[in-house]
Design an enzyme around this catalytic site. Structure first.
Site, PDB file in Angstrom:
ATOM      1  N   THR A   8     -79.815 116.479 -17.748  1.00  0.00           N
ATOM      2  CA  THR A   8     -80.789 115.556 -17.182  1.00  0.00           C
ATOM      3  C   THR A   8     -80.004 114.409 -16.582  1.00  0.00           C
ATOM      4  O   THR A   8     -78.854 114.147 -16.960  1.00  0.00           O
ATOM      5  CB  THR A   8     -81.793 115.006 -18.225  1.00  0.00           C
ATOM      6  N   SER A   9     -80.626 113.709 -15.648  1.00  0.00           N
ATOM      7  CA  SER A   9     -79.938 112.638 -14.939  1.00  0.00           C
ATOM      8  C   SER A   9     -79.775 111.370 -15.763  1.00  0.00           C
ATOM      9  O   SER A   9     -78.819 110.631 -15.586  1.00  0.00           O
ATOM     10  CB  SER A   9     -80.683 112.300 -13.646  1.00  0.00           C
ATOM     11  N   THR A  10     -80.732 111.107 -16.647  1.00  0.00           N
ATOM     12  CA  THR A  10     -80.668 109.872 -17.426  1.00  0.00           C
ATOM     13  C   THR A  10     -80.965 110.148 -18.894  1.00  0.00           C
ATOM     14  O   THR A  10     -81.581 111.148 -19.239  1.00  0.00           O
ATOM     15  CB  THR A  10     -81.700 108.836 -16.922  1.00  0.00           C
ATOM     16  N   GLN A  13     -84.665 110.789 -20.224  1.00  0.00           N
ATOM     17  CA  GLN A  13     -85.354 112.071 -20.098  1.00  0.00           C
ATOM     18  C   GLN A  13     -85.135 112.945 -21.339  1.00  0.00           C
ATOM     19  O   GLN A  13     -84.786 114.106 -21.240  1.00  0.00           O
ATOM     20  CB  GLN A  13     -84.869 112.790 -18.833  1.00  0.00           C
TER      21      GLN A  13
END
Length: 183
Positions: A8-10, A13
């Protein structure tokens, strides 16, 4: 061996991150590499997964956008896996395999995903420019000068940057930037 990769990007999440890992394990992945990092940054766990994979293994991802940031990136990952005799399986695209047709479809879908991301970034930049023009976007507020002075003093007294960052709830980069301003 089935090897999973979740991303996930961050760190915000969490539910999606945990869901990916659960889906990969339920799919039969014996080892899962997972990280929370933007696709435009260095993805150490992806590199570890590719390095770990051996001839006859399959790298499994839940969705194409969890693996590649762009079509060239996807093509590069595919080549690296192929050169090791490793297959790629994208769970939400079960028709994909190592055939020429599947690779073409993968590339087309990757191009669409890249296009969507670039359009989103374009809209974001337009929105920021509009907000700036209207005086609504001013960026991050400046740090309180008392806090900045206290951070500089702590650094000059020899306190460790990591501890200063924790004490003042700032990043280490902020500590170093403020220390550099006094040098």
């Amino acid at each position: 061996m089935l090897i999973g990769y979740a991303r996930t990007s961050t760190a915000d999440q969490i539910a999606g991150f945990e869901a990916q890992q659960r889906e990969l394990k339920d799919h039969g992945c014996e080892k899962v590499f997972a990280e929370q990092v933007s696709s435009v940054k260095q993805r150490d766990q992806l590199e570890a997964a590719i390095d770990f994979a051996r001839d006859g293994d399959t790298l499994v991802v839940t969705k194409l956008d969890r693996l590649a940031r762009s079509v060239p990136d996807l093509v590069d990952i595919r080549k690296r896996l192929s050169s090791k005799g490793v297959q790629l399986h994208i769970m939400n695209m079960p028709m994909m395999n190592d055939s020429a047709t599947a690779q073409m479809l993968e590339t087309i879908l990757g191009a669409v995903a890249q296009f969507e991301r670039e359009v989103m970034l374009e809209r974001q930049r337009e929105g920021i420019a509009k907000a700036k023009a209207e005086g609504k976007f001013k960026g991050r507020p400046a740090m309180d000068e008392k806090k900045a002075t206290a951070i500089r003093e702590a650094f000059q007294k020899g306190k460790k940057p990591t501890q200063i960052a924790r004490d003042f709830n700032v990043s280490r980069a902020t500590v170093y930037r403020l220390a550099k301003e006094t040098a």
